[in-house]
Design a protein around this motif. Structure first.
Motif: not given
Length: 298
Positions: A6-35
């Motif tokens: 409804d906001q007209g935002l691309p799902l791809t942008a959200l999928a990438i943010a979700a991927g960073r959230a997943v990686e941040t949760s890993r004990p061996d994470g390559l990326v730490a994104d608190p946002f």
């Protein structure tokens, strides 16, 4: 808040943010994104994106499995670009073309006086700013946003935002070129070259060229029918320019990196089954759809 579509935002942008959230949760994470998690939750999408790495990824649902696999690629890609920005002497300007929900301006250390320009559609930039504002997050650099469509001329909006073409610039083209047709890709790359002072550099995710075979044509026809895109629109993406060729001819020094090389460098397999690396001589199936990366220095 309305849902993502409804906001007209691309799902791809959200999928990438979700991927960073997943990686941040890993004990061996390559990326730490608190946002990243907050951005996904604020979108309230109808798509059930995973935001944490499960205890047993092999038991994930058929919907979650490809999203978890995508998070591995997103992690490797994000870390590679983060490392590129942290390596070498910093440039006074950095431009993220197609910034999406990227949070590097907020989570990376920046040299004093660094200026970051984020270019994307207005609704994407406004959504991100709203979420980060509610978190009281502050950019760690001087951040300027440029609301424009990168499939159209974007030089003037960037210059109007204060970009100085006489200063060295770091350019980030992450997840952008594959979503533009070949002509728009060529236009973006030529503009990057034209706006770059000596000492500029770039990191570019390649678009994947499609081989001209009967099998590929049949798949493209099916894709066209499924998505509603005309065949001419699909084929316009079939023969993208090579960023390394274009920038080398303009006097840049370029290096290429395959997805397999980056997986080896960061000790990650594009697999939910094996924590170790894939065999060096074998590109993972999910990596075959990726074009790899180019880094360039002027």
């Amino acid at each position: 808040m309305d849902d993502l579509e409804d906001q007209g935002l691309p799902l791809t942008a959200l999928a990438i943010a979700a991927g960073r959230a997943v990686e941040t949760s890993r004990p061996d994470g390559l990326v730490a994104d608190p946002f990243a998690l907050a951005l996904v939750e604020a979108a309230r999408s109808h798509v059930d994106f995973p935001t944490s790495w499960p205890a047993d990824p092999t038991a994930a649902s058929p919907l979650q499995r490809p999203l978890l696999l995508a998070s591995i690629y997103i992690a490797v890609r994000t870390r590679f670009i983060d490392d590129f920005l942290r390596s070498g002497p910093p440039t006074p300007q950095t431009v993220l073309l197609g910034a999406g929900l990227d949070t590097r301006a907020y989570r990376l250390p920046w040299a004093g006086g660094s200026r970051v320009f984020e270019i994307d559609h207005a609704n994407v930039l406004e959504f991100k700013a709203g979420v980060l504002g509610r978190l009281s997050a502050e950019p760690r650099c001087e951040l300027s946003t440029v609301a424009t469509d990168l499939s159209r001329p974007w030089r003037e909006p960037l210059l109007s935002a204060g970009f100085d073409p006489h200063q060295p610039t770091s350019w980030i083209l992450e997840g952008l070129l594959p979503y533009l047709d070949a002509a728009a890709q060529l236009s973006v790359l030529k503009e990057v070259a034209a706006l770059s002072a000596p000492g500029s550099r770039a990191v570019i995710e390649r678009a994947v060229p499609l081989p001209k075979t009967d099998e590929v044509e049949a798949k493209l026809r099916d894709f066209s029918l499924q998505t509603g895109l005309s065949m001419s629109e699909v084929l316009a993406r079939a023969d993208p320019p090579d960023p390394a060729d274009l920038l080398t001819s303009a006097g840049w020094l370029c290096s290429g990196y395959s997805v397999q090389e980056l997986c080896a460098a960061y000790n990650r397999a594009l697999s939910l089954d094996a924590p170790g690396l894939p065999a060096p001589s074998q590109e993972p199936a999910s990596g075959q759809s990726r074009g790899g990366f180019v880094t360039a220095l002027r």
